[in-house]
Motif scaffolding. Structure first.
Motif, PDB file in Angstrom:
ATOM      1  N   MET A 189       0.806  -1.200  -0.270  1.00  0.00           N
ATOM      2  CA  MET A 189      -0.056  -0.176  -0.174  1.00  0.00           C
ATOM      3  C   MET A 189       1.034   1.108   0.008  1.00  0.00           C
ATOM      4  N   ASP A 192       1.376   2.130  -3.450  1.00  0.00           N
ATOM      5  CA  ASP A 192       0.250   2.473  -4.068  1.00  0.00           C
ATOM      6  C   ASP A 192      -0.007   1.159  -5.085  1.00  0.00           C
ATOM      7  N   LYS A 221       2.137   8.374   6.093  1.00  0.00           N
ATOM      8  CA  LYS A 221       1.368   7.515   4.989  1.00  0.00           C
ATOM      9  C   LYS A 221       1.183   6.040   5.605  1.00  0.00           C
ATOM     10  N   CYS A 224      -1.665   5.933   7.562  1.00  0.00           N
ATOM     11  CA  CYS A 224      -2.831   5.782   6.779  1.00  0.00           C
ATOM     12  C   CYS A 224      -3.225   4.511   6.148  1.00  0.00           C
ATOM     13  N   CYS A 225      -2.171   3.813   5.758  1.00  0.00           N
ATOM     14  CA  CYS A 225      -2.199   2.609   5.047  1.00  0.00           C
ATOM     15  C   CYS A 225      -2.864   1.638   6.199  1.00  0.00           C
ATOM     16  N   SER A 227      -4.603   2.043   8.916  1.00  0.00           N
ATOM     17  CA  SER A 227      -6.122   2.287   8.963  1.00  0.00           C
ATOM     18  C   SER A 227      -6.948   2.145   8.075  1.00  0.00           C
ATOM     19  N   ASP A 228      -6.260   2.158   6.673  1.00  0.00           N
ATOM     20  CA  ASP A 228      -7.121   1.720   5.562  1.00  0.00           C
ATOM     21  C   ASP A 228      -7.413   0.266   5.544  1.00  0.00           C
ATOM     22  N   GLU A 231      -9.787  -1.031   8.359  1.00  0.00           N
ATOM     23  CA  GLU A 231     -11.161  -0.584   8.148  1.00  0.00           C
ATOM     24  C   GLU A 231     -11.733  -1.513   6.913  1.00  0.00           C
ATOM     25  N   LYS A 232     -10.974  -2.359   6.371  1.00  0.00           N
ATOM     26  CA  LYS A 232     -11.423  -3.033   4.961  1.00  0.00           C
ATOM     27  C   LYS A 232     -11.751  -4.418   5.605  1.00  0.00           C
TER      28      LYS A 232
END
Length: 304
Positions: A189, A192, A221, A224-225, A227-228, A231-232
């Motif tokens: 992640m 990207d 970053k 954020c990764c 967290s993303d 959440e998934k």
């Protein structure tokens, strides 16, 4: 179990003592019950320990007390009067079987986990005031957590594993390998990537990103990764990951912060294919695995 705590005896012994004292149990009934306790203890020692050693027979007696207390408490709601009635009408063997059934119920969690639980886990000494129902509940919870870990490992490895996944139930091994898979998920992640497995190109891209980007920006970053990714995940999976500290990524973040010897430490914490690992260690053996980095492998074999 409050009565047991006050009088410093396992629940079953208190019930027998009180029942005899108030005339609810006859001397003959208590004698018969004691004989059954002895018979069951010898059977447990014979089948699981040894009848040669005195300490083994003592431990067998404690195991029998534990299972009887567990079975009795599961039916009497901690009510001594109800407990005395159960013992008088159903018998001590009935209580033992009820407790054993709860122990055997661990198989429903996992056959492998059940094999790991020793009978001595349920042992109660004559002066032990432990609440055997809490002991059993803790064992059940540990089994359920172990199963969650195994299922989570299977789920994550199905997506992020670059190598053949070997079935394993050891918790330390699973957590170690699962952390590598999670590290890889977040690392991909970071660059990207929409892919779930590293190849040579993506690995090189990650190293370049980590070495050319300010560590503070990388960590921002990174957060954020994480967290993303979190959440998934399904709620139960997310909760388990958080409770088990698998989402802390302390080792990965330390490497990012120091930015020293990235080429040495990063391969150790990621899930990388055998080919990539061999290439990084100058140990390429020419294996062709139909993977995403096969073109690199073929190019490596061609003469200049």
């Amino acid at each position: 179990m409050k009565i047991a705590e006050l009088r410093n005896k396992p629940f079953i012994l208190l019930v027998l003592k009180d029942g005899l004292a108030d005339g609810y149990f006859s001397e003959e009934f208590v004698h018969k019950t004691k004989q059954q306790l002895s018979d069951m203890s010898l059977r447990i020692a014979s089948d699981n320990l040894s009848i040669i050693y005195a300490d083994h027979i003592k431990k067998a007696c404690e195991i029998v007390l534990g299972f009887i207390s567990l079975g009795l408490l599961s039916h009497c709601d901690n009510n001594t009067e109800k407990a005395k009635d159960i013992i008088k009408t159903q018998g001590i063997v009935y209580c033992f079987r009820a407790g054993w059934a709860k122990y055997a119920g661990l198989k429903e969690i996992s056959a492998d986990y059940f094999k790991q639980i020793k009978l001595s886990s349920y042992a109660l000494a004559a002066n032990d005031i432990s609440d055997i129902t809490i002991v059993h509940a803790d064992i059940v919870k540990q089994g359920q957590d172990s199963l969650k870990l195994l299922n989570l490992y299977r789920s994550i490895s199905a997506q992020y594993s670059a190598n053949v996944v070997i079935p394993e139930t050891d918790e330390d091994y699973l957590k170690f390998e699962l952390q590598k898979l999670l590290n890889s998920a977040v690392a991909l992640m970071l660059i990207d990537s929409q892919q779930k497995i590293f190849n040579h190109e993506r690995y090189t891209q990650l190293i370049t990103y980590l070495t050319t980007t300010d560590s503070k920006l990388v960590l921002e970053k990174f957060a954020c990764c994480v967290s993303d990714f979190s959440e998934k995940q399904p709620v139960t999976t997310k909760t388990f990951l958080q409770e088990s500290s698998l989402l802390d990524f302390n080792e990965f973040k330390t490497i990012i912060t120091t930015q020293k010897k990235l080429a040495v430490f990063i391969p150790e914490i990621l899930e990388l294919s055998v080919n990539i690992t061999n290439e990084l260690n100058d140990d390429f053996e020419g294996g062709y695995d139909f993977g995403l980095d096969d073109q690199d492998d073929i190019a490596y074999l061609k003469p200049d």
